[in-house]
Design an enzyme around this catalytic site. Structure first.
Site, short mmCIF file in Angstrom:
data_model
loop_
_atom_site.label_atom_id
_atom_site.label_comp_id
_atom_site.label_asym_id
_atom_site.label_seq_id
_atom_site.Cartn_x
_atom_site.Cartn_y
_atom_site.Cartn_z
N ASP A 152 0.86 -1.18 0.00
CA ASP A 152 0.00 0.00 0.00
C ASP A 152 0.90 1.24 0.00
OD1 ASP A 152 1.00 0.22 2.55
OD2 ASP A 152 -0.91 -0.04 3.57
N ASP B 184 -8.08 -7.25 -0.08
CA ASP B 184 -7.21 -7.58 1.06
C ASP B 184 -7.96 -7.20 2.32
OD1 ASP B 184 -6.61 -4.55 0.65
OD2 ASP B 184 -5.82 -5.02 2.62
N CYS C 5 -13.80 -28.45 6.06
CA CYS C 5 -12.55 -27.80 5.68
C CYS C 5 -11.43 -28.82 5.61
CB CYS C 5 -12.21 -26.71 6.70
SG CYS C 5 -10.63 -25.89 6.40
N CYS D 223 -8.16 -28.05 5.58
CA CYS D 223 -6.88 -27.46 5.96
C CYS D 223 -6.17 -28.33 6.99
CB CYS D 223 -7.03 -26.02 6.45
SG CYS D 223 -7.42 -25.84 8.20
N CYS E 119 -7.85 -28.34 10.46
CA CYS E 119 -9.10 -29.10 10.60
C CYS E 119 -8.88 -30.60 10.42
CB CYS E 119 -10.14 -28.58 9.62
SG CYS E 119 -10.71 -26.91 10.06
N HIS F 220 -5.98 -21.63 9.71
CA HIS F 220 -7.35 -22.00 9.32
C HIS F 220 -8.09 -20.84 8.68
CE1 HIS F 220 -11.39 -23.44 9.11
NE2 HIS F 220 -11.75 -22.29 9.67
#
Lengths: 389, 389
Positions: free
Chosen positions: B91, B295, B333, B335, B338, B364
C-alpha cells in the site's frame, strides 16, 4: 511388554539403541523436546514430525491444572488430545511443584501446593500423581519424587532420598493396580495404534500394552547417597531409570561428576534418562557417558529470547550486527529456517516482536538439537568418540 | 510489460482472470493476506505457499519505519528480504498514516506524521511514498492518496478527492522517472526470477520488468465524486485501479452501494482492487460485483482473538462449550488444522495463551478465505451466481 529396549552399538560408555513404546520406535540416545501444556511452544505437530522428534515431554503439573486430566482422558489421552501419534513422556509433577518454592508444603503423604494460575490449593501424592499420569496416557510416566534443593546438608539429602524411595514404591504399587485404566486401552480409535506398536515389538495383535513407569534416582550431590538411591530404586524394579535432581543450581562440573558416578549403578541393559539437561555440548557429553534419554527447555526457551544454537556457536539474533546480514542463520544447517531465511529477516522479526520469530527460532533450535543427537548416534554406531562433536 | 491481465470467464458482472506480475501468476478474483511488516503474523512462508496464497500485502508505513527501506532494498527488496517468491503488493502508506489521527498533519505537499513506535517525525509525499515503495520492490505498488474520513461534508470530500487526483499524477510522474531503480533489477540473484516472470508473460528473457503502479479512486461516500475521481484517475492512466476510502466506519450497505457504482466507471479490461474488505460473505459479494483483488486484516486479526470462520458460521474458540469437543473446527474444511486437531485442543491452546493458538487459528482462517475465493472463481467459471456461496 509395553516397553522394549535394545542396544545396537557401543563406543566407550556410550551406546545407541532402540526404545519401543506403544506409539513409537525411538532411536537412542534421544533428545525430547518439551511440550509443557501439550504444545511445543509455537511449533505445529507436523513440523515436529518433519524435524524428526520421536518423543516429546509433557508436564503433568501444568496439564493437571489446565485443561485438566479429565478433559485429556476424554479426548483419548495426550496422544489424542494433541493429535500426536508418536511417543510422549510425562514428568511426575514433582520437579514442577518443587519449582513453586513458597507455594508448596511437603509431608510424608505428599505435597500440598498452590496453582501458579489462580492460587487454588492442590495435593499431589505418589498415588494421585500416578492417577494423573495414567489419565494423561503418555507412553512413559515417571515415579513421584522429591527433588532435593541445592545446596542441602547431608541429613536433608538422606531424608529426601529416602522419601523418594518410599514414594517410588508407592508409585509403583498404585501404577500396577491401575495401569489398565490408560485411556487408549478403552478408546475406540487408539487400540489400532497400540496394536501397531505391539506388532512392532513382536507381539502382533496383542494390543494389551500399557504405559511404562520409570523410577527416579535422587540423593542430592552426594555420590554415596546417589548409589544407595540407585540400588533402592532398582530393588523396587522399573523398566527404566532416570537421574533427577540435577541442574538445580550446582556447578556444571559437579553435575557431570554425579551423572557419571550414578550411571555406574544403573542397569546396563535398561534405558537411562537424565532429566532436564542441557546445552548442545552437554547433551553430547552425557550421551558419551551412556545416557539414553534427555530433555531440556533450553532450545525452546532460548529461541523465544532470540538465542540460537548454530554449528558456529551461539547467535543472539537480536543484535544490530545482523540487521543487514543476508546469510543463513547457520550455513551448515539444513533446517527449513536456515534453507530459506536470512539472519537479517530473523533479526527483523525478533526486533518487531513478530510471533513468527518465536516459531522460526524454535524450529531451528530444535532442529539443531535433534541433528546433534543424530550425529551422536551415527558417531557411536561407527565406534567413534561422540565427544568430538 | 510488467503486468498482464487477462479475463477468462464472466458471470453477470463477475469475472475470473489471470494477473501476471514479474513474480507470479495470480488467479482472480484473489484475496491477499496481509503481511504488515513482512510477515503474515505467525505463519511461515512455506505454509502460506501450501495454503495457495499467490500474492500478499505489505504495509509501506510499517516497513518504512522498521526495518527501513534501505535494509529491505539491500536484501533484494521484500521478495528477497522475506524469502517470498510469489507476488507482493504494497500500500502507499496513505491509509496507515490516515489511521494515526492526531499524529499527522496534511498539506498539499504531503503528510507529516509521528511514528507509533518512538514518536519520531516523518514526512510522506507522493514522491517519497513512491521512493519507499520502489525500494521495497513489490510487484504492485499504490499511488499515494488521501483517505477521506467518514463522515465528511461535500466540500471536504471534493477537496480531498481533488488532492488525491493531484497526488496520483505526482505519484505516476515520480514512478515513471524512477521505476528502473527497483532492487530486483540490480541484484545479482533476482533477474533470473524477473526473467522467468517475463517468460511467463510471453517476453522470454527480456528481464526488463518493473513494478506496476495502481491508481486509487477516492471521493468519500458521494457517487458523483467517485465517478469524477475514477475519470480523473483513468485520465492519468494506470495498469490497474483501486477503490480506497471504504470500510472507514460507514454502514455496510453504503459500502456496497459505493463499490457497485464506482466499479461501473472503471475500465472493464483492467484489474480492480477493493482495498481493506471484508468478511467472507462480503468478499464473495464484491467478487460478484466484478472486483478482482481484495485484502483485509480480518482473517488474521480475528484468528488472534480466537474468532474463526467456518462453513457453519463463526466459532469463538475461547468458549467453554468447546472444552471437550472432539470434532474438527470445520468438518467441511480440508486445511491442516481441521484435518488434525480438535476444537477441544484449539480451545485449550487459546485458553492457555499458547503461541500455537495464533499459528493454527491464522492458518485456518486464511485457508477459509483462500478456499472461499477458489470456490468463487470456480463458480464464476461455470457461469453460476457466485453470490450463492
Amino acid at each position: 511388554m509395553s516397553l522394549t529396549f535394545e542396544i545396537n552399538s557401543r563406543s566407550g560408555k556410550a551406546r545407541t539403541g532402540r526404545l519401543l513404546t506403544p506409539y513409537a520406535v525411538i532411536e537412542t540416545p534421544v533428545f525430547m523436546p518439551v511440550g509443557t501444556v501439550g504444545s511445543v511452544k509455537g511449533v505445529p505437530q507436523d513440523t515436529l514430525e518433519e524435524l524428526g522428534a520421536q518423543i516429546i515431554l509433557g508436564n503433568t503439573y501444568h496439564l493437571y491444572l489446565r485443561p485438566g486430566v479429565d478433559t485429556v482422558r476424554k479426548l483419548g489421552g495426550l496422544h489424542g488430545f494433541m493429535a500426536w501419534r508418536r511417543a510422549i513422556l510425562t514428568d511426575s509433577g514433582g520437579f514442577q511443584v518443587f519449582s513453586l518454592n513458597e507455594l508448596r508444603k511437603v509431608s510424608e503423604e505428599g505435597v500440598t501446593f498452590r496453582s501458579h494460575l489462580d492460587g487454588s490449593s492442590h495435593f499431589f501424592s505418589p498415588e494421585s500423581a500416578m492417577e494423573a499420569q495414567i489419565g494423561l496416557g503418555a507412553d512413559i510416566i515417571m515415579a513421584f519424587d522429591e527433588c532435593t534443593e541445592y545446596p542441602a546438608d547431608q541429613a536433608r539429602m538422606r531424608a529426601s532420598m529416602e522419601m523418594t524411595a518410599r514414594w517410588a514404591a508407592r508409585s509403583k504399587k498404585y501404577f500396577e493396580g491401575h495401569k489398565e485404566g490408560v485411556p487408549w486401552r478403552a478408546a475406540s480409535e487408539i487400540p489400532t495404534l497400540a496394536a501397531e506398536g505391539a506388532a512392532r515389538m513382536g507381539h502382533p495383535g496383542s494390543g494389551d500394552s500399557t504405559q511404562s513407569l520409570f523410577g527416579i534416582v535422587q540423593g542430592g550431590m552426594d555420590r554415596a547417597l546417589r548409589k544407595e538411591s540407585a540400588e533402592r530404586t532398582i530393588e523396587i524394579g522399573f523398566p527404566g531409570y532416570a537421574i533427577g535432581g540435577l541442574s538445580v543450581g550446582e556447578p556444571r562440573e559437579l553435575t557431570r561428576e554425579i551423572v557419571e558416578s550414578t550411571l555406574e549403578h544403573l542397569p546396563a541393559d535398561q534405558p537411562r534418562y537424565l532429566m532436564g539437561v542441557g546445552t548442545p555440548e552437554e547433551i553430547v557429553e552425557y550421551a558419551s557417558l551412556g545416557v539414553d534419554m534427555m530433555d531440556c527447555v533450553l532450545p525452546t526457551r532460548a529461541a523465544r529470547h532470540g538465542l540460537l544454537f548454530t554449528s558456529e556457536g551461539k547467535v543472539s539474533i537480536k543484535q544490530a550486527r545482523y540487521a543487514q546480514d543476508a546469510g543463513p542463520l547457520d550455513p551448515n544447517c539444513g533446517c527449513r529456517v536456515c534453507k530459506r531465511y536470512s539472519r537479517a529477516y530473523l533479526r527483523h522479526l525478533y526486533a518487531s516482536n513478530e510471533v513468527l520469530a518465536q516459531v522460526l527460532n524454535t524450529i531451528h533450535n530444535l532442529s539443531f538439537y535433534l541433528d546433534t543427537m543424530r550425529r551422536v548416534r551415527h558417531s557411536i554406531s561407527l565406534g567413534e568418540e561422540s565427544r568430538s562433536f
